[in-house]
Every structure is written in C-alpha cells, then in structure tokens.
Enzyme design. Structure first.
Site, PDB file in Angstrom:
ATOM      1  N   TYR A 227       6.032  -6.956  -6.117  1.00  0.00           N
ATOM      2  CA  TYR A 227       5.404  -6.942  -7.439  1.00  0.00           C
ATOM      3  C   TYR A 227       3.986  -6.395  -7.357  1.00  0.00           C
ATOM      4  O   TYR A 227       3.067  -6.877  -7.997  1.00  0.00           O
ATOM      5  CB  TYR A 227       5.420  -8.341  -8.087  1.00  0.00           C
ATOM      6  CG  TYR A 227       5.494  -8.273  -9.591  1.00  0.00           C
ATOM      7  CD1 TYR A 227       6.619  -7.740 -10.225  1.00  0.00           C
ATOM      8  CD2 TYR A 227       4.458  -8.723 -10.377  1.00  0.00           C
ATOM      9  CE1 TYR A 227       6.693  -7.674 -11.600  1.00  0.00           C
ATOM     10  CE2 TYR A 227       4.525  -8.673 -11.761  1.00  0.00           C
ATOM     11  CZ  TYR A 227       5.646  -8.148 -12.366  1.00  0.00           C
ATOM     12  OH  TYR A 227       5.725  -8.077 -13.740  1.00  0.00           O
ATOM     13  N   GLY A 228       3.849  -5.348  -6.561  1.00  0.00           N
ATOM     14  CA  GLY A 228       2.569  -4.653  -6.490  1.00  0.00           C
ATOM     15  C   GLY A 228       2.480  -3.609  -7.593  1.00  0.00           C
ATOM     16  O   GLY A 228       3.190  -3.665  -8.602  1.00  0.00           O
TER      17      GLY A 228
ATOM     18  N   GLN B 279       3.391  -0.339  -8.034  1.00  0.00           N
ATOM     19  CA  GLN B 279       4.604   0.367  -8.468  1.00  0.00           C
ATOM     20  C   GLN B 279       5.666  -0.596  -8.964  1.00  0.00           C
ATOM     21  O   GLN B 279       6.283  -0.373 -10.006  1.00  0.00           O
ATOM     22  CB  GLN B 279       5.176   1.222  -7.326  1.00  0.00           C
ATOM     23  CG  GLN B 279       4.471   2.519  -7.094  1.00  0.00           C
ATOM     24  CD  GLN B 279       4.617   3.515  -8.241  1.00  0.00           C
ATOM     25  OE1 GLN B 279       5.556   3.483  -9.036  1.00  0.00           O
ATOM     26  NE2 GLN B 279       3.649   4.398  -8.325  1.00  0.00           N
TER      27      GLN B 279
ATOM     28  N   SER C  65       5.028 -16.321  -2.266  1.00  0.00           N
ATOM     29  CA  SER C  65       4.313 -15.100  -2.635  1.00  0.00           C
ATOM     30  C   SER C  65       3.230 -15.411  -3.670  1.00  0.00           C
ATOM     31  O   SER C  65       3.480 -16.123  -4.645  1.00  0.00           O
ATOM     32  CB  SER C  65       5.276 -14.072  -3.222  1.00  0.00           C
ATOM     33  OG  SER C  65       4.561 -12.987  -3.773  1.00  0.00           O
TER      34      SER C  65
ATOM     35  N   SER D 263       2.288 -13.498  -5.847  1.00  0.00           N
ATOM     36  CA  SER D 263       2.629 -12.765  -7.074  1.00  0.00           C
ATOM     37  C   SER D 263       3.514 -13.561  -8.020  1.00  0.00           C
ATOM     38  O   SER D 263       3.729 -13.138  -9.154  1.00  0.00           O
ATOM     39  CB  SER D 263       3.342 -11.450  -6.719  1.00  0.00           C
ATOM     40  OG  SER D 263       2.517 -10.630  -5.940  1.00  0.00           O
TER      41      SER D 263
ATOM     42  N   GLN E  62       5.100   0.187   5.340  1.00  0.00           N
ATOM     43  CA  GLN E  62       4.947  -0.453   6.641  1.00  0.00           C
ATOM     44  C   GLN E  62       5.598  -1.832   6.703  1.00  0.00           C
ATOM     45  O   GLN E  62       5.851  -2.351   7.791  1.00  0.00           O
ATOM     46  CB  GLN E  62       3.468  -0.519   7.065  1.00  0.00           C
ATOM     47  CG  GLN E  62       2.584  -1.343   6.179  1.00  0.00           C
ATOM     48  CD  GLN E  62       1.987  -0.573   5.012  1.00  0.00           C
ATOM     49  OE1 GLN E  62       2.502   0.458   4.579  1.00  0.00           O
ATOM     50  NE2 GLN E  62       0.884  -1.084   4.485  1.00  0.00           N
TER      51      GLN E  62
ATOM     52  N   HIS F 217       9.691   6.015  -2.355  1.00  0.00           N
ATOM     53  CA  HIS F 217       9.124   6.865  -1.305  1.00  0.00           C
ATOM     54  C   HIS F 217      10.206   6.987  -0.241  1.00  0.00           C
ATOM     55  O   HIS F 217      10.853   6.008   0.100  1.00  0.00           O
ATOM     56  CB  HIS F 217       7.855   6.216  -0.740  1.00  0.00           C
ATOM     57  CG  HIS F 217       7.069   7.117   0.147  1.00  0.00           C
ATOM     58  ND1 HIS F 217       7.383   7.304   1.470  1.00  0.00           N
ATOM     59  CD2 HIS F 217       5.993   7.897  -0.106  1.00  0.00           C
ATOM     60  CE1 HIS F 217       6.519   8.156   2.000  1.00  0.00           C
ATOM     61  NE2 HIS F 217       5.664   8.529   1.061  1.00  0.00           N
TER      62      HIS F 217
ATOM     63  N   GLY G 274       1.325   3.219 -10.251  1.00  0.00           N
ATOM     64  CA  GLY G 274       2.083   2.373 -11.155  1.00  0.00           C
ATOM     65  C   GLY G 274       1.352   2.088 -12.457  1.00  0.00           C
ATOM     66  O   GLY G 274       1.965   2.017 -13.521  1.00  0.00           O
TER      67      GLY G 274
END
Length: 164
Positions: A27-28, A30, A53, A55, A86, A110, A136
């Site tokens: 939930y960053g 993007q 998390s 988030s 990563q 990606h 995003g």
C-alpha cells in the site's frame, strides 16, 4: 518500424474484471493509487499486507479491506504485486508462491523481477505488466480528473488466453 498499439478507455472492457477480485499487495505510492482507482471503477479490491504493517490504518480509512498477503492471494483472481522490487522476491517466495493456483493472474508494475529471474511463477499462471509512466500520486490525480497517464502493458505468460 512498427509502433506499439495505443489503448484508450474505449479499448477496454471492464466486464471480465468486474467478475474478479484483485488483491493489491502492498500500500505504498503505486499500490494505493491502483487500489483506489480500481475501487472507484467498481472493481472488487482487497489489500494484502504483512502482519503488523503500519499501512493497515490507512488502507482501512480509504475503505479497502485488509487481508494477510496469504489470504489475499487465496481470495483473489488477480494478484497485483506492488511492493518495492528489492522486497518482491522474498515476499513472492514466502507468501504468494505457496498459494498460487492455475489460472491466477500475477500483475507487476515493473518487470525487473520477472526479467532477471528473481521470480519464476509456474507456467499455468498468467503474468502481466501494467506499468504507468509516473508516480502513483500522479496516476491517482489524473484518474480523479477523468484522464490518465501513459503506461506500458505487456503479457509474459498467458495460459488462460484472456490476459489482454
């Protein structure tokens, strides 16, 4: 020189997607934009997060349902893996791969982990790239304005025959 196909809103039929559940993993920047845009398009979205998390509250305050990553994979048709490159290989191996089933769709924003072989899904799983050419926050802003930003769409594996 052959130019790529350009798809616009009238090229897309959302009926198939409206029959599916999309698990957005992460939930960053993007992931949040993808989740909210899909929800606003009346697509069923769930968000998969690691236990504890930070988030979780933001996801819930945005009106999304939060699942563990494992439960999100089990409960979905499409898995949008939208965490940092990563971290993706380890998350895939630990939380996603054990729960993949034939016909699942794995969507990436990606292509790094597929291209370099860090993630090797089984041949019976669809692999799709849907990569917006922008942050995003810009993707979300343009969606809310009724427009969009350019992006890249590609299919790596298509055993279901309907990935496009």
């Amino acid at each position: 020189m052959k130019f790529p196909t350009i798809y616009k809103d009238d090229s897309v039929n959302l009926i198939l997607l409206k029959k599916m559940t999309i698990a957005v993993i992460g939930y960053g920047n993007q992931a949040r934009a993808h989740a909210l845009n899909l929800m606003d398009s009346d697509i069923k979205v769930i968000v998969g997060l690691r236990n504890n998390s930070p988030s979780k509250q933001k996801v819930e305050s945005d009106g999304c349902r939060v699942y563990s990553i494992e439960d999100a994979v089990i409960s979905s048709d499409i898995i949008a893996l939208l965490i940092p490159d990563q971290e993706m290989g380890d998350a895939y191996t630990s939380y996603i791969a054990p729960h993949l089933r034939e016909g699942h769709y794995l969507l990436f924003a990606h292509g790094y982990n597929i291209h370099y072989g860090n993630i090797n899904p089984p041949r019976n799983v669809n692999i799709i790239l849907a990569a917006p050419s922008g942050a995003g926050t810009e993707l979300r802003k343009k969606y809310k304005e009724g427009s969009g930003i350019p992006g890249v769409f590609a299919i790596n594996q298509n055993p279901s025959g309907d990935s496009k």
